[in-house]
Design an enzyme around this catalytic site. Structure first.
Site, PDB file in Angstrom:
ATOM      1  N   ARG A  35      18.486  36.748 -22.481  1.00 14.27           N
ATOM      2  CA  ARG A  35      17.252  37.139 -23.164  1.00 14.27           C
ATOM      3  C   ARG A  35      16.195  37.742 -22.246  1.00 14.27           C
ATOM      4  O   ARG A  35      15.132  38.113 -22.702  1.00 14.27           O
ATOM      5  CB  ARG A  35      16.630  35.910 -23.851  1.00 14.27           C
ATOM      6  CG  ARG A  35      17.516  35.357 -24.917  1.00 14.27           C
ATOM      7  CD  ARG A  35      17.007  34.025 -25.430  1.00 14.27           C
ATOM      8  NE  ARG A  35      18.000  33.451 -26.316  1.00 14.27           N
ATOM      9  CZ  ARG A  35      19.082  32.800 -25.915  1.00 14.27           C
ATOM     10  NH1 ARG A  35      19.303  32.601 -24.639  1.00 14.27           N
ATOM     11  NH2 ARG A  35      19.951  32.329 -26.783  1.00 14.27           N
ATOM     12  N   GLN A 100      22.661  25.404 -17.346  1.00 13.27           N
ATOM     13  CA  GLN A 100      23.188  25.996 -18.580  1.00 13.27           C
ATOM     14  C   GLN A 100      24.199  27.080 -18.225  1.00 13.27           C
ATOM     15  O   GLN A 100      24.804  27.673 -19.101  1.00 13.27           O
ATOM     16  CB  GLN A 100      22.045  26.642 -19.374  1.00 13.27           C
ATOM     17  CG  GLN A 100      20.987  25.671 -19.821  1.00 13.27           C
ATOM     18  CD  GLN A 100      19.799  26.403 -20.430  1.00 13.27           C
ATOM     19  OE1 GLN A 100      19.759  26.683 -21.614  1.00 13.27           O
ATOM     20  NE2 GLN A 100      18.838  26.748 -19.606  1.00 13.27           N
ATOM     21  N   HIS A 118      27.038  23.863 -20.467  1.00  7.53           N
ATOM     22  CA  HIS A 118      27.742  24.855 -21.283  1.00  7.53           C
ATOM     23  C   HIS A 118      29.137  25.163 -20.741  1.00  7.53           C
ATOM     24  O   HIS A 118      29.715  26.205 -21.039  1.00  7.53           O
ATOM     25  CB  HIS A 118      26.891  26.127 -21.416  1.00  7.53           C
ATOM     26  CG  HIS A 118      25.612  25.877 -22.182  1.00  7.53           C
ATOM     27  ND1 HIS A 118      24.544  26.733 -22.178  1.00  7.53           N
ATOM     28  CD2 HIS A 118      25.250  24.840 -22.975  1.00  7.53           C
ATOM     29  CE1 HIS A 118      23.575  26.233 -22.945  1.00  7.53           C
ATOM     30  NE2 HIS A 118      23.974  25.086 -23.422  1.00  7.53           N
ATOM     31  N   CYS A 129      46.679  21.349 -27.037  1.00  7.16           N
ATOM     32  CA  CYS A 129      47.015  20.115 -26.308  1.00  7.16           C
ATOM     33  C   CYS A 129      45.968  19.716 -25.281  1.00  7.16           C
ATOM     34  O   CYS A 129      46.070  18.649 -24.670  1.00  7.16           O
ATOM     35  CB  CYS A 129      48.383  20.244 -25.639  1.00  7.16           C
ATOM     36  SG  CYS A 129      48.405  21.354 -24.219  1.00  7.16           S
ATOM     37  N   CYS A 154      52.672  24.130 -24.610  1.00  5.36           N
ATOM     38  CA  CYS A 154      52.878  23.986 -26.062  1.00  5.36           C
ATOM     39  C   CYS A 154      52.722  25.306 -26.834  1.00  5.36           C
ATOM     40  O   CYS A 154      52.868  25.327 -28.051  1.00  5.36           O
ATOM     41  CB  CYS A 154      51.896  22.946 -26.623  1.00  5.36           C
ATOM     42  SG  CYS A 154      50.199  23.537 -26.717  1.00  5.36           S
ATOM     43  N   ASN A 215       9.845  31.183 -13.194  1.00  2.00           N
ATOM     44  CA  ASN A 215      10.374  32.207 -14.096  1.00  2.00           C
ATOM     45  C   ASN A 215       9.539  33.474 -13.938  1.00  2.00           C
ATOM     46  O   ASN A 215       8.341  33.395 -13.678  1.00  2.00           O
ATOM     47  CB  ASN A 215      10.308  31.713 -15.558  1.00  2.00           C
ATOM     48  CG  ASN A 215      11.239  32.483 -16.477  1.00  2.00           C
ATOM     49  OD1 ASN A 215      11.175  33.708 -16.567  1.00  2.00           O
ATOM     50  ND2 ASN A 215      12.121  31.779 -17.156  1.00  2.00           N
TER      51      ASN A 215
END
Ligand code: NAD
Length: 251
Positions: A35, A100, A118, A129, A154, A215
Site C-alpha cells: 500500500r 508481517q 503471515h 497431507c 500423496c 514510517n
C-alpha cells in the site's frame, strides 16, 4: 534527531522490547510493499490474486504469478534496517521480531527470534497431507513444467506456506503473549491497517507500554504512538542503532 533520542531512551529503559515490522522495511531491498506510495503491489495487481479462493480455483495461474514474484523476492538481500534490528536483538535491546513479511530477510540478517504472522515464501506446504517443501525444490518442479507443483508423497497440490487473504494468521497467540509482556514496541514500515497483526502495538499500548513508529508516511495508528520517526527505515534504524550504541558505550 530529537525523535531518535527519545526512541533510544525508551528502548534502553525497556525491560522487554519487541520489533513489529511490515512490508516497508523491505522496500529498500527492492521488494514492493502493498500500500506504500512507491509502486505498491496492489497498484499493479488485484489483491484477489493473493486470496485462498483464487488459489483453489486457479492454482496454475496463481503459481505462474507467484513464480514471477519469487524472482524479485529471492534476489533480495537484507538492508540496513534488517541488520540494525538483528543487532538490537544481539545487544539484548529487542527480545523478538514479529513480522508481517514473508520474505525471510530478518532471518537472513541474523535475527533469531522471529514470528512470521503471515508465514514464509521460503517454503510450500501440501494441502492434502501437510508435508512441507523448501521453495527451491518447488521452483524446480515449476520450471520443469509441473504447474501447479504436486506433493511427491500423496500427489496433493502444493501451496506457498504464506497466509493468503481469507486464511487465518499463524502464531498469533505467541505474538499476543509477547506483546502483552512488552513495555515497548518498535514498529517499522507497516501501514498498521492489516488485522489482527496490527493489534500487536495496540496490546503493548494497552498494557502501558511505549510505541515507536518508523514510517515514511502517516499510519492508521499514529494516534497511539509515543514517538513517530517519519523517514526511511534504513536511515532511521542506522541513526537509532548508533544512538543506542553511543549511549551504551559500544563501538
Ligand atoms: P503495507 O504495504 O500495508 O504498508 C507498508 C508501509 O511501509 C506503508 O505505510 C509505507 O508508507 C511504509 N514504507 C514503505 N517503504 C518504506 C521505507 N523505506 N521506510 C519506511 N516506511 C516505508 O505493509 P504491511 O503493513 O506490512 O501490510 C501488508 C501485507 O503485505 C502484510 O500482511 C505482508 O504479509 C504483505 N507483504 C509482504 C511483503 C514482504 O514480505 N516483503 C511485501 C509486500 C506485502
Amino acid at each position: 534527531m530529537e525523535d531518535i533520542k527519545k526512541a533510544a531512551e525508551i528502548l534502553i529503559n525497556a525491560h522487554h522490547a519487541i520489533a513489529f515490522t511490515g512490508a516497508g522495511i523491505s522496500t529498500e531491498s527492492g521488494i514492493p510493499d502493498f500500500r506504500g506510495p512507491q509502486g505498491g503491489l496492489w497498484k499493479q495487481y488485484s489483491p484477489e490474486l493473493a486470496s485462498i479462493d483464487y488459489f483453489l480455483q486457479h492454482p496454475k495461474e496463481f503459481w505462474l504469478f507467484y513464480r514471477m514474484r519469487m524472482s524479485t523476492l529471492f534476489a533480495a538481500k537484507p538492508n540496513r534496517a534488517h541488520h540494525a534490528v538483528a543487532e538490537l536483538e544481539k545487544l539484548g535491546i529487542i527480545k523478538a521480531v514479529i513480522t508481517q513479511n514473508v520474505d525471510g530477510l530478518h532471518q537472513a540478517a541474523g535475527s533469531r527470534n522471529v514470528i512470521e504472522l503471515h508465514g514464509t515464501m521460503r517454503r510450500a506446504v501440501c494441502l492434502a497431507c501437510g508435508r512441507t517443501y523448501p521453495m527451491d525444490v518447488v521452483i524446480k518442479k515449476i520450471d520443469s513444467g509441473q504447474i501447479p507443483p504436486l506433493c511427491d508423497e500423496c500427489g496433493g497440490i502444493l501451496k506457498p506456506d504464506t497466509v493468503l487473504f481469507g486464511e487465518p494468521v499463524k502464531d498469533f497467540d505467541r505474538a499476543r503473549e509477547l506483546a502483552l509482556m512488552s513495555d515497548a514496541v518498535l514498529v517499522i514500515g507497516s501501514s498498521l491497517s492489516v488485522y489482527p497483526a496490527a493489534y500487536v502495538p495496540i496490546f503493548v499500548k494497552e498494557m502501558g507500554g511505549k510505541v515507536i513508529i518508523i514510517n515514511m508516511e502517516p499510519t492508521e495508528l499514529d494516534y497511539i504512538a509515543d514517538v513517530i520517526i517519519q523517514c526511511k527505515a534504513g536511515d532511521a534504524m542506522t541513526l537509532l542503532l548508533k544512538e543506542i550504541k553511543d549511549r551504551l558505550g559500544i563501538q
